[in-house]
Design a protein around this motif. Structure first.
Motif, PDB file in Angstrom:
ATOM      1  N   ILE A 101       0.893  -1.175   0.000  1.00 23.22           N
ATOM      2  CA  ILE A 101       0.000   0.000   0.000  1.00 23.22           C
ATOM      3  C   ILE A 101       0.921   1.213   0.000  1.00 23.22           C
ATOM      4  O   ILE A 101       1.836   1.300   0.829  1.00 23.22           O
ATOM      5  CB  ILE A 101      -0.902   0.020   1.251  1.00 23.22           C
ATOM      6  CG1 ILE A 101      -1.777  -1.246   1.312  1.00 23.22           C
ATOM      7  CG2 ILE A 101      -1.799   1.258   1.244  1.00 23.22           C
ATOM      8  CD1 ILE A 101      -2.476  -1.447   2.645  1.00 23.22           C
ATOM      9  N   PHE A 102       0.703   2.087  -0.991  1.00 25.74           N
ATOM     10  CA  PHE A 102       1.605   3.225  -1.143  1.00 25.74           C
ATOM     11  C   PHE A 102       0.918   4.513  -0.686  1.00 25.74           C
ATOM     12  O   PHE A 102      -0.315   4.631  -0.719  1.00 25.74           O
ATOM     13  CB  PHE A 102       2.022   3.383  -2.609  1.00 25.74           C
ATOM     14  CG  PHE A 102       2.724   2.166  -3.161  1.00 25.74           C
ATOM     15  CD1 PHE A 102       4.082   1.969  -2.946  1.00 25.74           C
ATOM     16  CD2 PHE A 102       2.032   1.213  -3.899  1.00 25.74           C
ATOM     17  CE1 PHE A 102       4.722   0.849  -3.464  1.00 25.74           C
ATOM     18  CE2 PHE A 102       2.671   0.096  -4.413  1.00 25.74           C
ATOM     19  CZ  PHE A 102       4.020  -0.093  -4.193  1.00 25.74           C
ATOM     20  N   GLN A 103       1.765   5.460  -0.330  1.00 22.60           N
ATOM     21  CA  GLN A 103       1.259   6.769   0.090  1.00 22.60           C
ATOM     22  C   GLN A 103       0.426   7.416  -1.017  1.00 22.60           C
ATOM     23  O   GLN A 103      -0.623   7.999  -0.764  1.00 22.60           O
ATOM     24  CB  GLN A 103       2.462   7.661   0.433  1.00 22.60           C
ATOM     25  CG  GLN A 103       2.090   9.041   0.876  1.00 22.60           C
ATOM     26  CD  GLN A 103       3.337   9.882   1.143  1.00 22.60           C
ATOM     27  OE1 GLN A 103       4.416   9.360   1.383  1.00 22.60           O
ATOM     28  NE2 GLN A 103       3.167  11.181   1.120  1.00 22.60           N
ATOM     29  N   GLN A 138      -9.628   5.737  -2.973  1.00 25.61           N
ATOM     30  CA  GLN A 138      -8.509   5.111  -3.688  1.00 25.61           C
ATOM     31  C   GLN A 138      -7.665   4.272  -2.729  1.00 25.61           C
ATOM     32  O   GLN A 138      -7.222   3.171  -3.070  1.00 25.61           O
ATOM     33  CB  GLN A 138      -7.632   6.188  -4.326  1.00 25.61           C
ATOM     34  CG  GLN A 138      -8.249   6.814  -5.553  1.00 25.61           C
ATOM     35  CD  GLN A 138      -7.261   7.710  -6.285  1.00 25.61           C
ATOM     36  OE1 GLN A 138      -6.235   7.242  -6.752  1.00 25.61           O
ATOM     37  NE2 GLN A 138      -7.558   8.981  -6.365  1.00 25.61           N
ATOM     38  N   GLN A 139      -7.465   4.789  -1.523  1.00 27.70           N
ATOM     39  CA  GLN A 139      -6.627   4.045  -0.587  1.00 27.70           C
ATOM     40  C   GLN A 139      -7.330   2.757  -0.139  1.00 27.70           C
ATOM     41  O   GLN A 139      -6.683   1.730   0.088  1.00 27.70           O
ATOM     42  CB  GLN A 139      -6.256   4.938   0.610  1.00 27.70           C
ATOM     43  CG  GLN A 139      -5.064   4.468   1.397  1.00 27.70           C
ATOM     44  CD  GLN A 139      -3.773   4.372   0.573  1.00 27.70           C
ATOM     45  OE1 GLN A 139      -3.715   3.649  -0.418  1.00 27.70           O
ATOM     46  NE2 GLN A 139      -2.746   5.080   1.004  1.00 27.70           N
ATOM     47  N   ARG A 140      -8.640   2.777  -0.053  1.00 27.53           N
ATOM     48  CA  ARG A 140      -9.382   1.551   0.290  1.00 27.53           C
ATOM     49  C   ARG A 140      -9.243   0.520  -0.839  1.00 27.53           C
ATOM     50  O   ARG A 140      -9.092  -0.673  -0.583  1.00 27.53           O
ATOM     51  CB  ARG A 140     -10.867   1.862   0.512  1.00 27.53           C
ATOM     52  CG  ARG A 140     -11.153   2.374   1.905  1.00 27.53           C
ATOM     53  CD  ARG A 140     -12.556   2.909   2.055  1.00 27.53           C
ATOM     54  NE  ARG A 140     -12.790   3.318   3.421  1.00 27.53           N
ATOM     55  CZ  ARG A 140     -13.406   2.558   4.343  1.00 27.53           C
ATOM     56  NH1 ARG A 140     -13.867   1.373   4.019  1.00 27.53           N
ATOM     57  NH2 ARG A 140     -13.561   2.990   5.575  1.00 27.53           N
ATOM     58  N   VAL A 141      -9.314   1.039  -2.061  1.00 31.15           N
ATOM     59  CA  VAL A 141      -9.119   0.130  -3.203  1.00 31.15           C
ATOM     60  C   VAL A 141      -7.697  -0.442  -3.160  1.00 31.15           C
ATOM     61  O   VAL A 141      -7.476  -1.631  -3.413  1.00 31.15           O
ATOM     62  CB  VAL A 141      -9.380   0.860  -4.548  1.00 31.15           C
ATOM     63  CG1 VAL A 141      -9.015  -0.029  -5.735  1.00 31.15           C
ATOM     64  CG2 VAL A 141     -10.834   1.291  -4.651  1.00 31.15           C
ATOM     65  N   ALA A 142      -6.733   0.417  -2.796  1.00 29.26           N
ATOM     66  CA  ALA A 142      -5.335  -0.036  -2.706  1.00 29.26           C
ATOM     67  C   ALA A 142      -5.186  -1.113  -1.627  1.00 29.26           C
ATOM     68  O   ALA A 142      -4.442  -2.090  -1.804  1.00 29.26           O
ATOM     69  CB  ALA A 142      -4.414   1.139  -2.410  1.00 29.26           C
ATOM     70  N   PRO A 150       0.485   5.132   4.702  1.00 27.49           N
ATOM     71  CA  PRO A 150      -0.815   4.953   4.028  1.00 27.49           C
ATOM     72  C   PRO A 150      -1.818   6.059   4.316  1.00 27.49           C
ATOM     73  O   PRO A 150      -2.754   6.249   3.543  1.00 27.49           O
ATOM     74  CB  PRO A 150      -1.309   3.618   4.600  1.00 27.49           C
ATOM     75  CG  PRO A 150      -0.620   3.468   5.908  1.00 27.49           C
ATOM     76  CD  PRO A 150       0.710   4.124   5.751  1.00 27.49           C
ATOM     77  N   THR A 151      -1.622   6.784   5.408  1.00 28.41           N
ATOM     78  CA  THR A 151      -2.627   7.810   5.760  1.00 28.41           C
ATOM     79  C   THR A 151      -2.138   9.222   5.465  1.00 28.41           C
ATOM     80  O   THR A 151      -2.839  10.191   5.761  1.00 28.41           O
ATOM     81  CB  THR A 151      -2.976   7.709   7.261  1.00 28.41           C
ATOM     82  OG1 THR A 151      -1.757   7.871   8.012  1.00 28.41           O
ATOM     83  CG2 THR A 151      -3.610   6.392   7.607  1.00 28.41           C
ATOM     84  N   ALA A 152      -0.966   9.325   4.875  1.00 25.54           N
ATOM     85  CA  ALA A 152      -0.340  10.651   4.727  1.00 25.54           C
ATOM     86  C   ALA A 152      -1.198  11.619   3.929  1.00 25.54           C
ATOM     87  O   ALA A 152      -1.179  12.829   4.174  1.00 25.54           O
ATOM     88  CB  ALA A 152       1.031  10.508   4.067  1.00 25.54           C
TER      89      ALA A 152
END
Lengths: 228, 384
Positions: A90-92, A149-153, A170-172
């Motif tokens: 999982i990327f920033q 997008q982060q949830r999809v990631a 991940p939360t940045a």
């Protein structure tokens, strides 16, 4: 059970002629099922350490072991197989593939694993439902918010149930409410599915959620509240 | 893709024009005079003198009449001579023909543009329009023909111009004049003798096989020659034209290769970050290479199909009216080509286009593919 072990890990970059020591003799281990945060100020070596554990980069010296298998002994093909089968990232910056829909982004890893079309679609949709993003299936990354997008990631990282998920800040890019929800989600994945999470972050929320925090400073571990 | 399509349009057009020129040149040369097969006394083709008359032409005719591969044949007298008008004279190749049979073997009757064709028993001469201009004569005028007879004397006779012909070859028009066979035999003191029998086949490609079959049957006194031996210069021009096409294919191939390398390198460059994500996800190098090769393949196939389609469509549109190259008529007619070119789309050209360009595209894509898999995932992911 020990899942990850680093031994005297060093990484040096060349900035023109000046060597930059990103990691200096990092030795630590991560057990299976841990929910661990690597913290430290910018430039402390957090991302470098995650990249090395995730076999995206090679150390200048020292070694990494995943389930006692030395990464140094693996060729490019084996490293690809390791990333595909055992590690989720999982990327920033989310790093979803822009031309694919959310569903296709999640399915993609299963496709590489040779899962039949119907099965991979079902698995991806089921996971999206569990993560509360079923409504995003047909949306492309540019049609989604950062949190979506982060949830999809996250879904992409865990769809094949890897042993390890490596999350680089991940939360940045998320607001505090969305970040909190995402951390709860990952914690649930850790507790329900036994997936080992290793974060890099300097977000206080992340550190509060973490069951163990390793603090890096100038490429060295200066504190580890749960040293194994 | 646009570059590939443009290249293929030009390739398809050039290919069809070359084909048109080659087919026309071949048809004109073979159709006007040469035929598909000629039978002479051995040595006649090298030394065309009346003393090299054809032995036993009746036997040759019987043999040809019995062969199913042969469509028609005709006897001829061939001699070098001079034709004179009141104001000028010219060296000629005198051809004595059986008018009724000659019209089935060659297209000379259809090449008559003024007046009429020869009639059996008519003391008439058929010359080209070009020669009529040189001799300053018109239809109905008289011409004196002189040639060395069989006994070494000079045979002379007078003929009235019955018609003027025009072919695509200026060289042919400058040299060949036709009179009925019986008058040529009389002029040259040949009796019933002839110089050659010319045959046309149902399928020109059988000429070589028939030559090889007839030569041993007729015996060593005879020479049996296919069109390839009779018009070696033309065959060389055709060979050179075909080789030029190969060179053109190579040029288009190289241009396509550079175009594809450039497009794919740009594509790899622009998608560095995505390639990094794919690598981080665990995509194998083999899959990345396959992905880039497939991209090149489909790019080239689409470009090829569009380009070939447009090129073929233009060629077919031009095939009806033809392409008027009268500005270059002098040069074209010198090599026996018509000044109006009718493009011919060939199956070979289509197959070559459909196979060569995608194959080149795949080869060209290897370099960008190797560049892609040499990317380091960690740097590729953070590439901006």
């Amino acid at each position: 059970m020990e899942l990850i072990r680093t031994e005297d890990l060093e990484k040096t970059y060349q900035d023109h002629t000046i060597p930059v020591y990103a990691l200096r003799g990092v030795t630590f281990s991560v057990g299976s099922g841990e929910f661990l945060a690597i913290a430290g100020p910018s430039g402390s070596g957090k991302t470098t350490l995650l990249n090395l554990i995730g076999a995206l980069d090679r150390p200048s010296s020292g070694n990494i072991y995943i389930e006692n298998h030395s990464l140094r002994d693996l060729d490019k093909k084996s490293l690809s197989a390791l990333r595909l089968n055992r590690i989720g990232f999982i990327f920033q910056a989310y790093n979803l593939i822009p031309v694919l829909t959310a569903l296709e982004n999640i399915e993609f890893k299963l496709m590489l694993l040779g899962v039949p079309t119907k099965e991979r679609r079902e698995r991806a949709l089921r996971l999206m439902g569990e993560l509360g993003i079923a409504g995003l299936a047909d949306k492309r990354p540019n049609e989604m918010s950062g949190g979506q997008q982060q949830r999809v990631a996250v879904a992409r990282a865990i769809v094949n149930l890897p042993q390890i998920v490596l999350a680089d800040e991940p939360t940045a890019n998320l607001d505090s409410v969305t970040a909190h929800a995402l951390l709860d989600l990952m914690l649930a994945m850790n507790e329900e599915r036994g997936i080992t999470f290793v974060f890099s972050s300097h977000d206080r929320q992340v550190l509060e959620h973490a069951k163990r925090v390793v603090i890096l400073h100038d490429g060295q571990i200066v504190e580890d509240n749960g040293k194994r | 893709m646009v570059a590939i399509a443009i290249g293929l349009i030009s390739l398809a057009l050039t290919d069809s024009i070359y084909n048109g020129v080659i087919i026309q040149m071949f048809r004109d040369q073979v159709g006007t005079h040469v035929g598909h097969l000629q039978i002479h006394r051995r040595g006649f083709n090298e030394n065309k003198v009346v003393q090299n008359w054809l032995p036993d032409p009746d036997a040759v005719e019987r043999r040809l009449a019995a062969d199913s591969l042969i469509s028609h044949f005709a006897k001829r007298v061939i001699a070098f001579g001079i034709v004179s008008s009141a104001s000028n004279s010219s060296g000629i190749t005198l051809v004595g023909v059986e008018p009724e049979r000659e019209r089935l073997v060659t297209t000379i009757e259809r090449s008559v543009s003024s007046g009429g064709y020869l009639q059996t028993g008519q003391r008439a001469i058929l010359i080209s329009r070009r020669m009529s201009e040189k001799l300053s004569v018109r239809l109905g005028d008289k011409l004196v023909v002189m040639a060395t007879a069989l006994d070494g004397t000079v045979g002379t006779d007078v003929f009235r111009i019955c018609g003027l012909y025009e072919t695509s070859s200026s060289e042919f028009d400058r040299m060949f004049v036709y009179i009925p066979l019986s008058y040529s035999q009389q002029l040259l003191g040949l009796g019933e003798r002839v110089m050659e029998v010319t045959a046309v086949l149902r399928n020109p490609e059988d000429a070589y096989a028939l030559r090889d079959r007839l030569a041993p049957v007729l015996g060593p006194e005879f020479e049996v020659l296919s069109f390839a031996e009779l018009i070696p210069m033309m065959m060389q021009i055709i060979t050179v034209a075909k080789q030029s096409m190969v060179i053109y294919y190579v040029i288009i191939g190289i241009a396509t290769m550079f175009g594809i390398v450039n497009a794919l390198l740009m594509s790899v460059f622009e998608r560095t970050r995505e390639l990094g994500i794919l690598m981080a996800t665990g995509m194998k190098n083999r899959n990345i290479v396959t992905m880039i090769l497939m991209e090149a393949f489909f790019l080239s196939i689409i470009g090829t199909v569009i380009g070939l389609g447009i090129g073929i469509a233009i060629s077919l549109l031009l095939a009806g009216p033809g392409i008027n190259l009268s500005a270059f008529a002098e040069g074209l007619t010198m090599v026996g080509a018509s000044s109006r070119i009718y493009p011919v789309v060939s199956l070979d050209g289509i197959i070559n286009g459909l196979t060569v360009v995608p194959a080149i595209a795949l080869i060209a894509a290897l370099y960008p593919a190797v560049r892609a898999i040499r990317l380091e995932p960690v740097r590729a992911i953070h590439y901006v």
